[in-house]
Scaffold this motif. Structure first.
Motif, PDB file in Angstrom:
ATOM      1  N   PRO A 156       8.006   2.122  -6.664  1.00 45.88           N
ATOM      2  CA  PRO A 156       9.363   2.461  -7.101  1.00 45.88           C
ATOM      3  C   PRO A 156      10.349   1.327  -6.825  1.00 45.88           C
ATOM      4  N   GLN A 157      11.170   1.023  -7.796  1.00 49.51           N
ATOM      5  CA  GLN A 157      12.231   0.020  -7.708  1.00 49.51           C
ATOM      6  C   GLN A 157      11.697  -1.403  -7.529  1.00 49.51           C
ATOM      7  N   TRP A 161      -3.068   4.303  -1.418  1.00 48.88           N
ATOM      8  CA  TRP A 161      -2.251   5.437  -0.983  1.00 48.88           C
ATOM      9  C   TRP A 161      -0.775   5.174  -1.274  1.00 48.88           C
ATOM     10  N   GLN A 162      -0.149   6.098  -1.936  1.00 52.90           N
ATOM     11  CA  GLN A 162       1.290   6.030  -2.192  1.00 52.90           C
ATOM     12  C   GLN A 162       1.947   7.116  -1.349  1.00 52.90           C
ATOM     13  N   VAL A 163       2.474   6.710  -0.199  1.00 53.35           N
ATOM     14  CA  VAL A 163       2.951   7.677   0.779  1.00 53.35           C
ATOM     15  C   VAL A 163       4.093   8.524   0.227  1.00 53.35           C
TER      16      VAL A 163
END
Length: 275
Positions: free
Chosen positions: A107-108, A136-138
Motif C-alpha cells: 500500500p502507498q 505475508w502481508q500483515v
C-alpha cells in the motif's frame, strides 16, 4: 510441540521420510478445517533438508495428484499463469505465491519484484544474508479466510552453488508438501540460472507440518507403498514425467482466459520439454 529434523540426498526421499516421521511422532491437534467426527491431525515442526535436490529420481510416485498437475502447479509458482484469478472482492483467489514473490503489492508504495531484487543482491554480494522474499502481508493476511502458507524464501551462494531455504507456516505434509517442495526447487533452479551458478541444497522449514485426520484412511495407501515397494518403484525420473508435463502445458494452453504473456511462457516451456 514436537519437532523433526530430516536429512536426505534426494527430494522425494526427504519428503517421504518427513511424512513418515510426522505420522509416527506427530502430536495430536484439532484444526480449523475439521468436520464433526474427524480425528485430530498429527502435527510437528519440521526441518527437511535435501542435500542434492536435483538428483534423479526427483519425483515421488505417491504424492497425491498427477504429474500433469505437478506441471500446472510449477507454472503457477514460476510464471503466475493464474494470477488473473486473484480477485478477493469477487470471491475468487486471495493471492498466489507468484504474485506475492514477483509482484508484491505494498500500500502507498506500489508493485515490487522481490525475486529480481534478490538476484541483484546476490550478484553484488554472493554470500549475503539479505537475499530473501516474503509473502505475508500483515495488514491483510490476519483477516482473510485463506492466508498465505509460504512465508519466506531465502537464498545464499556457497562454493558457487545457490542454496535456498523456505519457511512455511502451515504445510499439509501428505497432500501438498511434495508439490510445494518440487515447485520451490524449480524456483531455486530458475534463480540459479539467472545468476549463472549451479543449484545447491534445499531446506524446507515448516512450523506446522501435519497430516489431517480426515486423510487417515487414505494415508494407509501411502504407508503400504513405502513398506512394499523399492525406491525405484516409489519414484519417477524427470525424463519419465516429460510426456505428462507436456499434457499439463496443453491443459494450461487450452484455458481461454489466460493472458497472452503467460501463454507465451507456457509455450516456451512446452517447446523446451519437447526439445
Amino acid at each position: 510441540m514436537k519437532s523433526i529434523h530430516v536429512t536426505a540426498e534426494s527430494l522425494p526421499l526427504a519428503w517421504e521420510q518427513a511424512v513418515l516421521e510426522c505420522w509416527s511422532q506427530g502430536e495430536s491437534f484439532p484444526t480449523e478445517y475439521d468436520k464433526p467426527g474427524d480425528p485430530n491431525s498429527r502435527d510437528v515442526t519440521a526441518l527437511i533438508h535435501a542435500t542434492r535436490p536435483f538428483d534423479e529420481p526427483r519425483i515421488h510416485r505417491a504424492f497425491p495428484g498427477g504429474l500433469d498437475d505437478l506441471e500446472k502447479y510449477r507454472a503457477e509458482v514460476l510464471y503466475g499463469v493464474h494470477d488473473h484469478w486473484v480477485d478477493p472482492a469477487a470471491g475468487k483467489w486471495e493471492y498466489t505465491y507468484h504474485e506475492r514473490l514477483f509482484e508484491y503489492r505494498v500500500p502507498q508504495v506500489g508493485v515490487f519484484d522481490q525475486i529480481a531484487a534478490a538476484v541483484a543482491k546476490l550478484r553484488e554480494v554472493p554470500y549475503t544474508r539479505r537475499a530473501q522474499a516474503v509473502t505475508w502481508q500483515v495488514w491483510n493476511d490476519t483477516n482473510i479466510d485463506d492466508p498465505a502458507c509460504l512465508q519466506r524464501v531465502w537464498f545464499r551462494i556457497s562454493g558457487g552453488r545457490l542454496n535456498m531455504n523456505i519457511h512455511i507456516r502451515s504445510n499439509d505434509a501428505y497432500k501438498a508438501a511434495f508439490m510445494n517442495m518440487y515447485a520451490f526447487t524449480e524456483l531455486q533452479a530458475m534463480v540459479a540460472a539467472e545468476l549463472g551458478v549451479e543449484c545447491g541444497e534445499y531446506m524446507h522449514l515448516a512450523d506446522s507440518f501435519h497430516i489431517y485426520g480426515s486423510y487417515f484412511e487414505e494415508f494407509e495407501g501411502f504407508l503400504q507403498t513405502v513398506r512394499n515397494r523399492s525406491v525405484e518403484q516409489r519414484t519417477f525420473t524427470t525424463e519419465f514425467a516429460k510426456d505428462f508435463f507436456i499434457e499439463g502445458c496443453d491443459a494450461l494452453l487450452a484455458e481461454d482466459d489466460m493472458p497472452a504473456d503467460k501463454k507465451r511462457l507456457v509455450e516456451k516451456r512446452r517447446a523446451d520439454l519437447c526439445g
